[in-house]
Design an enzyme around this catalytic site. Sequence first.
Site: not given
Length: 242
Positions: A11, A131, A135, A142
């Site tokens: 990844g 992001h 994602k 977070t």
Amino acid sequence: MINIGIHGSNGRMGNQIRLCLEDDEHAKVGALFDQGSNYEDFFNKCDVIIDFSTPKGCEGLLSYARSNPKPLVIGTTGLDIKQNELMQSASITMPILYATNMSLGVAILKKLSYLASQALREFDIEILEMHHNKKKDAPSGTAITLARSVAKARNLDLKKVMVSGREGIIGERSKDEIAVVSLRGGDIIGSHRVGFYNEGEFIELNHTATSRATFAKGAIKCAKWLINQENGLYDIDDCLGI
């Protein structure tokens, strides 16, 4: 020399950790694990494991580790209740550090947000996270961690006060409401803003990651610290002593 196993090695984060370890004087890649790998061989070759995989992959790691204890640094987000409970039970027989964000700066952001939430009790709290478009989970782990921190500072149950979207005629904002808003686009690595808003003034605390190396270096730092800890569940605050 510490041998670090990378779980989820193919990844984005797995590759970044591998690159960062190339220049590390005290740790090196001990073993790599991705789909099709063998857990027994993987565990035998490393002293501590860093996991950036998937919730299902993390569950497999924890299940194997319960019978084969090994220090684990887990950065995988999106874990469900069952997987979190599995991590809790596994930590009885091994040290586990779990953090939804391995950035040292985000750890400080969480601390500052907690203090601000305590001191500015009349201020409204809004959290914005951004992001990249690949994602898969939202809000980010977070952002949820930040929301949980500011809610705790005010003795609030996050499940009762968190709002993740607004639409239509919804009425006035409630006093204890904590909004967590997600934006997705391009190649944004990660940006988090915790805002405290009052009449006549507001304060915004921001953190932006400009490189995935930020998270990789944080995870490596945690792995070096965790290897000397007793069994139990830790977070990045414990590693930093804050």
